[in-house]
Design a protein around this motif. Structure first.
Motif, mmCIF file in Angstrom:
data_model
loop_
_atom_site.group_PDB
_atom_site.id
_atom_site.type_symbol
_atom_site.label_atom_id
_atom_site.label_comp_id
_atom_site.label_asym_id
_atom_site.label_seq_id
_atom_site.Cartn_x
_atom_site.Cartn_y
_atom_site.Cartn_z
ATOM 1 N N LYS A 306 -8.070 -1.327 -15.579
ATOM 2 C CA LYS A 306 -8.098 -2.066 -14.304
ATOM 3 C C LYS A 306 -8.298 -1.130 -13.108
ATOM 4 C CE LYS A 306 -6.826 -6.100 -15.980
ATOM 5 N NZ LYS A 306 -7.801 -7.131 -16.141
ATOM 6 N N SER A 307 -8.550 -1.740 -11.958
ATOM 7 C CA SER A 307 -8.620 -0.998 -10.694
ATOM 8 C C SER A 307 -7.204 -0.699 -10.210
ATOM 9 C CB SER A 307 -9.333 -1.840 -9.633
ATOM 10 O OG SER A 307 -10.640 -2.138 -10.049
ATOM 11 N N LEU A 308 -7.100 0.188 -9.208
ATOM 12 C CA LEU A 308 -5.776 0.488 -8.645
ATOM 13 C C LEU A 308 -5.540 -0.404 -7.423
ATOM 14 C CD1 LEU A 308 -3.213 2.304 -8.510
ATOM 15 C CD2 LEU A 308 -4.480 3.738 -6.900
ATOM 16 N N LEU A 309 -4.408 -1.130 -7.438
ATOM 17 C CA LEU A 309 -4.066 -2.009 -6.312
ATOM 18 C C LEU A 309 -2.950 -1.356 -5.486
ATOM 19 C CD1 LEU A 309 -3.958 -5.432 -8.224
ATOM 20 C CD2 LEU A 309 -5.904 -4.291 -7.126
ATOM 21 N N PRO A 310 -2.884 -1.702 -4.187
ATOM 22 C CA PRO A 310 -1.870 -1.082 -3.322
ATOM 23 C C PRO A 310 -0.443 -1.258 -3.843
ATOM 24 C CG PRO A 310 -3.465 -2.261 -1.987
ATOM 25 C CD PRO A 310 -3.797 -2.569 -3.418
ATOM 26 N N VAL A 311 -0.174 -2.391 -4.492
ATOM 27 C CA VAL A 311 1.194 -2.673 -4.903
ATOM 28 C C VAL A 311 1.767 -1.602 -5.845
ATOM 29 C CG1 VAL A 311 0.522 -4.161 -6.863
ATOM 30 C CG2 VAL A 311 2.705 -4.552 -5.701
ATOM 31 N N ASN A 342 -10.649 3.638 -1.312
ATOM 32 C CA ASN A 342 -11.295 2.754 -0.333
ATOM 33 C C ASN A 342 -10.678 2.851 1.058
ATOM 34 O OD1 ASN A 342 -13.252 1.696 -1.984
ATOM 35 N ND2 ASN A 342 -11.949 0.034 -2.723
ATOM 36 N N TYR A 343 -9.486 3.452 1.173
ATOM 37 C CA TYR A 343 -8.823 3.594 2.476
ATOM 38 C C TYR A 343 -8.601 5.071 2.764
ATOM 39 C CZ TYR A 343 -7.362 -1.296 1.681
ATOM 40 O OH TYR A 343 -7.314 -2.627 1.427
ATOM 41 N N ASP A 344 -8.446 5.393 4.052
ATOM 42 C CA ASP A 344 -8.069 6.775 4.364
ATOM 43 C C ASP A 344 -6.554 6.933 4.138
ATOM 44 O OD1 ASP A 344 -6.794 5.705 6.573
ATOM 45 O OD2 ASP A 344 -8.313 6.343 8.004
ATOM 46 N N ALA A 345 -6.055 8.163 4.324
ATOM 47 C CA ALA A 345 -4.650 8.434 3.987
ATOM 48 C C ALA A 345 -3.705 7.582 4.829
ATOM 49 C CB ALA A 345 -4.367 9.923 4.192
ATOM 50 N N ARG A 346 -4.055 7.404 6.110
ATOM 51 C CA ARG A 346 -3.167 6.651 7.014
ATOM 52 C C ARG A 346 -3.046 5.196 6.544
ATOM 53 N NH1 ARG A 346 -4.726 3.674 10.963
ATOM 54 N NH2 ARG A 346 -3.163 2.919 12.419
ATOM 55 N N ASP A 347 -4.184 4.584 6.278
ATOM 56 C CA ASP A 347 -4.154 3.180 5.853
ATOM 57 C C ASP A 347 -3.550 3.034 4.457
ATOM 58 O OD1 ASP A 347 -5.213 2.476 8.234
ATOM 59 O OD2 ASP A 347 -7.231 2.027 7.509
ATOM 60 N N THR A 348 -3.776 4.027 3.610
ATOM 61 C CA THR A 348 -3.186 3.963 2.262
ATOM 62 C C THR A 348 -1.663 3.937 2.379
ATOM 63 O OG1 THR A 348 -5.064 5.190 1.391
ATOM 64 C CG2 THR A 348 -3.132 5.057 -0.021
ATOM 65 N N ARG A 349 -1.141 4.755 3.320
ATOM 66 C CA ARG A 349 0.329 4.760 3.509
ATOM 67 C C ARG A 349 0.799 3.382 3.990
ATOM 68 N NH1 ARG A 349 -0.836 10.192 5.098
ATOM 69 N NH2 ARG A 349 0.128 11.539 3.545
ATOM 70 N N LEU A 350 -0.012 2.760 4.848
ATOM 71 C CA LEU A 350 0.389 1.446 5.387
ATOM 72 C C LEU A 350 0.423 0.363 4.303
ATOM 73 C CD1 LEU A 350 -1.537 1.277 8.793
ATOM 74 C CD2 LEU A 350 0.940 1.420 8.449
ATOM 75 N N ASP A 357 -0.820 -10.750 -0.828
ATOM 76 C CA ASP A 357 -0.689 -11.655 0.318
ATOM 77 C C ASP A 357 -0.281 -10.941 1.604
ATOM 78 O OD1 ASP A 357 -1.387 -13.597 -1.362
ATOM 79 O OD2 ASP A 357 0.639 -14.403 -1.688
ATOM 80 N N ASP A 358 0.353 -9.786 1.471
ATOM 81 C CA ASP A 358 0.819 -9.088 2.678
ATOM 82 C C ASP A 358 -0.247 -8.159 3.251
ATOM 83 O OD1 ASP A 358 3.218 -10.247 2.105
ATOM 84 O OD2 ASP A 358 3.893 -8.531 0.897
ATOM 85 N N LEU A 359 -1.340 -7.962 2.486
ATOM 86 C CA LEU A 359 -2.314 -6.931 2.900
ATOM 87 C C LEU A 359 -3.035 -7.280 4.193
ATOM 88 C CD1 LEU A 359 -3.974 -5.823 -0.435
ATOM 89 C CD2 LEU A 359 -2.417 -4.540 1.024
ATOM 90 N N ALA A 360 -3.520 -8.502 4.307
ATOM 91 C CA ALA A 360 -4.304 -8.872 5.480
ATOM 92 C C ALA A 360 -3.473 -8.664 6.739
ATOM 93 C CB ALA A 360 -4.763 -10.313 5.360
ATOM 94 N N GLY A 361 -2.204 -8.991 6.664
ATOM 95 C CA GLY A 361 -1.331 -8.820 7.818
ATOM 96 C C GLY A 361 -1.149 -7.351 8.173
ATOM 97 N N GLU A 369 -9.040 -5.730 -1.751
ATOM 98 C CA GLU A 369 -7.808 -5.744 -2.518
ATOM 99 C C GLU A 369 -7.611 -4.450 -3.308
ATOM 100 O OE1 GLU A 369 -7.268 -8.820 -5.349
ATOM 101 O OE2 GLU A 369 -5.198 -8.231 -5.676
ATOM 102 N N GLU A 370 -8.730 -3.931 -3.856
ATOM 103 C CA GLU A 370 -8.576 -2.713 -4.657
ATOM 104 C C GLU A 370 -8.508 -1.481 -3.760
ATOM 105 O OE1 GLU A 370 -11.599 -4.434 -5.402
ATOM 106 O OE2 GLU A 370 -11.116 -5.381 -7.306
ATOM 107 N N LEU A 371 -7.559 -0.649 -4.050
ATOM 108 C CA LEU A 371 -7.483 0.620 -3.325
ATOM 109 C C LEU A 371 -8.527 1.564 -3.927
ATOM 110 C CD1 LEU A 371 -5.697 1.785 -1.133
ATOM 111 C CD2 LEU A 371 -4.310 2.809 -2.899
ATOM 112 N N ILE A 372 -8.606 1.551 -5.262
ATOM 113 C CA ILE A 372 -9.668 2.303 -5.944
ATOM 114 C C ILE A 372 -10.299 1.371 -6.981
ATOM 115 C CG2 ILE A 372 -10.251 4.292 -7.384
ATOM 116 C CD1 ILE A 372 -7.866 5.740 -6.251
#
Ligand code: GLU
Length: 382
Positions: A306-311, A342-350, A357-361, A369-372
């Protein structure tokens, strides 16, 4: 394994190899007085010519510039600081390439000088340019002679040694056979000073205990040694290249190897097929950051593809921009995968640890949705 089977394994490998990358170490090219051994280079060029005549493409990765520079400049010892090493390399490289060119001319072809730094492999566009140039040289019938661009390489961008550079060059071509020639007969089953030590003819699968067989010695002139060779072997076999370590001072070493003779140590490629794009992500680019992932994410990536998700992210280390390579480390600290984030370090930390469901906010509506994404991710463990 009987000698006959080993010979047929070797022959099958040679027959399958369309591209052969031959790395020659400084000691295999130099005489005692630090001058280039022109007779040896002539013999190697003649054998390279035969490999080309058999319809294969050949890249030579040649050390020897610094050694030759030391001889030409009549230095009493190998310089210790970078500017003097770089000056010796600049002087020696010109001479080295001239000797190669003179030798190849006798066989109706030219030597083409290709000087590279690690950065050339880390940037995708430069990496592709290197591959295109080498492929075009094959078309022209010229023989690429690759070396590290020593005059511009500084500690952090150095390959470390030409063994690693040779592995990266092999990595450019699907299923290339890598031959590392030095002044040892192969990987020994004991210490080199022990007369009972014998060359191991075949290593079927990489095993960390092999590292213990590498005597921690460096040669006087070269910068490699068996440990650096084994690290290059590991890089190359992991992504599907067969590798041979053999003695470059042995007469007809390349010709014998290509005839399937049991010369040196043959390390078999890992059977998994890694496509070129994934070879680049997993084994060529240097990670800019580290993401520690939880057990659920580890299983999803390693076992279910699978892909890597932020969760699944527990913590984020380093500074990286969007699209750069990061290393994925499990809770035990083992690096399990690498991928383009897919995100820089700052956004990855966020977004770390957040559910869908919490990502868009968190980052607005443009979040993916996928981080990688799986296509940009390479698993490094079984
Ligand atoms: N680039 C160096 C030279 O040509 C050699 C580095 C190595 O031997 O690993 O002298």
């Amino acid at each position: 394994m009987s000698q006959e089977t080993s010979k047929s394994t070797r022959r099958a490998i040679v027959d399958a190899a369309r591209t052969v990358v031959i790395k020659v170490g400084t000691n295999a090219l130099s005489r005692e007085d630090d001058t280039l051994d022109v007779d040896r280079i002539a013999s190697l060029c003649e054998q390279v010519h035969l490999v080309r005549e058999s319809g294969r493409n050949v890249v030579v990765v040649s050390s020897g510039a610094i050694g030759a520079g030391i001889g030409l400049l009549k230095l009493k010892e190998r310089p210790k600081d970078l500017p003097h090493l770089q000056a010796a390399a600049a002087t020696g490289q010109a001479h080295l390439i001239r000797v190669y060119d003179d030798c190849f001319k006798k066989h109706g072809c030219h030597a083409a000088q290709v000087l590279l730094t690690a950065n050339d492999f880390r940037h995708r566009s430069r990496y592709l340019n290197v591959r295109n140039t080498l492929t075009t040289l094959f078309e022209y019938g010229a023989v690429p002679i690759v070396n590290e661009n020593d005059t511009v390489s500084v500690a952090e961008i150095k390959f470390g040694d030409n063994d690693q550079l040779a592995a990266m060059v092999a990595n450019l071509f699907d299923g290339a056979l890598l031959i590392i020639l030095s002044v040892v007969d192969g990987l020994l089953d004991g210490h080199p000073s022990d007369p009972a030590s014998r060359v191991i003819p075949l290593v079927r699968e990489w095993d960390d205990s092999l590292g213990k067989l590498a005597a921690p010695v460096r040669s006087a002139r070269g910068s490699g040694g068996m440990q650096s060779k084994l690290s290059a072997v590991r890089t190359a076999t992991d992504v599907g290249h067969d590798v041979v370590i053999a003695n470059g001072t042995r007469p007809n070493v390349i010709a014998d190897l290509l005839a399937g003779e049991e010369v040196g140590t043959l390390f078999l490629a890992h059977p998994r097929k890694v496509p070129a794009w994934k070879r680049w992500i997993g084994y060529t680019v240097k990670p800019r950051g580290r993401l520690v992932i939880d057990e659920g994410a580890r299983r999803a990536i390693v076992e279910r593809g699978k892909s890597l998700l932020p969760v699944g992210i527990r913590s984020v280390e380093g500074h990286f921009s969007r699209g750069e390579l990061v290393s994925l480390v499990d809770l035990q600290g083992i690096e399990v995968a690498r991928g383009l984030c897919n995100y820089d370090a700052r956004d990855t930390r966020l977004v770390a640890g957040k559910k869908r469901d919490d990502l868009a906010g968190t980052l607005g509506t443009e979040t993916t949705e996928e981080l990688i994404h799986r296509d940009n991710l390479v698993v490094l463990v079984q």
